[in-house]
Design a protein around this motif. Structure first.
Motif, mmCIF file in Angstrom:
data_model
loop_
_atom_site.group_PDB
_atom_site.id
_atom_site.type_symbol
_atom_site.label_atom_id
_atom_site.label_comp_id
_atom_site.label_asym_id
_atom_site.label_seq_id
_atom_site.Cartn_x
_atom_site.Cartn_y
_atom_site.Cartn_z
ATOM 1 N N THR A 2 -20.624 28.311 -8.802
ATOM 2 C CA THR A 2 -22.065 28.196 -8.636
ATOM 3 C C THR A 2 -22.754 29.500 -9.014
ATOM 4 O OG1 THR A 2 -21.863 26.557 -6.873
ATOM 5 C CG2 THR A 2 -23.909 27.798 -6.981
ATOM 6 N N THR A 25 -27.120 26.414 -9.664
ATOM 7 C CA THR A 25 -26.478 25.537 -10.645
ATOM 8 C C THR A 25 -25.042 25.318 -10.171
ATOM 9 O OG1 THR A 25 -25.777 27.416 -11.987
ATOM 10 C CG2 THR A 25 -27.894 26.407 -12.531
ATOM 11 N N TYR A 27 -22.361 23.442 -7.337
ATOM 12 C CA TYR A 27 -22.384 22.983 -5.956
ATOM 13 C C TYR A 27 -23.099 23.983 -5.066
ATOM 14 C CZ TYR A 27 -18.744 26.387 -4.797
ATOM 15 O OH TYR A 27 -18.050 27.546 -4.600
ATOM 16 N N THR A 28 -23.613 23.504 -3.972
ATOM 17 C CA THR A 28 -24.199 24.390 -2.974
ATOM 18 C C THR A 28 -23.464 24.181 -1.655
ATOM 19 O OG1 THR A 28 -25.894 22.748 -2.497
ATOM 20 C CG2 THR A 28 -26.461 24.495 -4.063
ATOM 21 N N THR A 51 -28.544 24.486 5.509
ATOM 22 C CA THR A 51 -29.144 23.431 4.696
ATOM 23 C C THR A 51 -28.790 22.040 5.199
ATOM 24 O OG1 THR A 51 -27.306 23.493 3.142
ATOM 25 C CG2 THR A 51 -29.206 24.902 2.648
ATOM 26 N N ARG A 70 -35.607 24.748 2.162
ATOM 27 C CA ARG A 70 -34.716 24.166 1.147
ATOM 28 C C ARG A 70 -35.432 22.982 0.513
ATOM 29 N NH1 ARG A 70 -29.249 22.719 0.145
ATOM 30 N NH2 ARG A 70 -29.321 21.630 -1.853
ATOM 31 N N SER A 72 -34.314 20.028 -1.544
ATOM 32 C CA SER A 72 -33.124 19.329 -2.030
ATOM 33 C C SER A 72 -33.343 18.691 -3.390
ATOM 34 C CB SER A 72 -32.708 18.263 -1.021
ATOM 35 O OG SER A 72 -32.381 18.841 0.214
ATOM 36 N N ASN A 75 -32.931 21.488 -5.713
ATOM 37 C CA ASN A 75 -31.754 22.308 -5.436
ATOM 38 C C ASN A 75 -32.113 23.788 -5.403
ATOM 39 O OD1 ASN A 75 -29.055 22.377 -4.690
ATOM 40 N ND2 ASN A 75 -28.311 22.666 -6.773
ATOM 41 N N THR A 76 -33.173 24.081 -4.677
ATOM 42 C CA THR A 76 -33.609 25.468 -4.539
ATOM 43 C C THR A 76 -33.728 25.838 -3.069
ATOM 44 O OG1 THR A 76 -35.969 24.913 -4.584
ATOM 45 C CG2 THR A 76 -34.920 25.402 -6.702
#
Length: 124
Positions: A2, A25, A27-28, A51, A70, A72, A75-76
Motif C-alpha cells: 500500500t 492505493t 489495501y488499507t 476505520t 475516513r 470509505s 479510500n481517504t
C-alpha cells in the motif's frame, strides 16, 4: 504494498483552516493516523482513527481544533484543521498500523507505509 499519498498542505494565516487528505492505493488497515514533524523536532502523533468503528484519538495540542475522518468511498483519511496556529507549522504525514490490541496505537513505532508528506505553514 500500500502507498499513501498526502495532499492539501499550504501556507495560511493564523486562525485559518486547511483540509489534508491521505489517499491509499492498495489495501488499507484498521488503524490510520496523521503525524507531523517540525524542523529540528521529533515526529509526533496528531490524530489516529480506527476505520472499523470510527474511534478517534488526538494529541492534546490539537484537540478541539482538528478532526480526523475516513471517507470509505474515496479510500481517504482526511484531517480537517481549524483555528491553525504558528506552532502547527510542520510537514504532515499519514501512516498505517497493522497492530491492534483493543485500540489503535498512540505511539509512532507501530506505524509504517509513510507517505512523502505535505507541508503546512502557518504565519502569525
Amino acid at each position: 504494498r500500500t502507498q499513501l499519498l498526502e495532499s492539501g498542505g499550504d501556507s495560511v494565516q493564523a486562525g485559518g483552516s486547511l483540509r489534508l487528505s491521505c489517499a491509499a492505493t492498495g489495501y488499507t488497515v484498521r488503524c490510520m493516523g496523521w503525524f507531523r514533524q517540525a524542523p529540528g523536532a521529533l515526529r509526533e502523533r496528531v490524530a489516529v482513527i480506527d476505520t472499523d468503528d470510527g474511534t478517534t484519538d488526538y494529541a492534546d495540542s490539537v484537540k478541539g481544533r482538528f478532526t480526523i475522518s475516513r471517507d470509505s468511498s474515496k479510500n481517504t483519511v482526511d484531517l480537517q484543521m481549524n483555528n491553525l496556529k504558528p506552532e502547527d507549522t510542520a510537514q504532515y504525514y499519514c501512516a498505517m498500523s497493522l497492530y491492534y490490541n483493543g485500540a489503535c496505537p498512540q505511539s509512532l513505532r507501530p506505524y509504517g507505509n509513510w507517505g512523502q508528506g505535505t507541508q503546512v505553514t502557518v504565519s502569525s
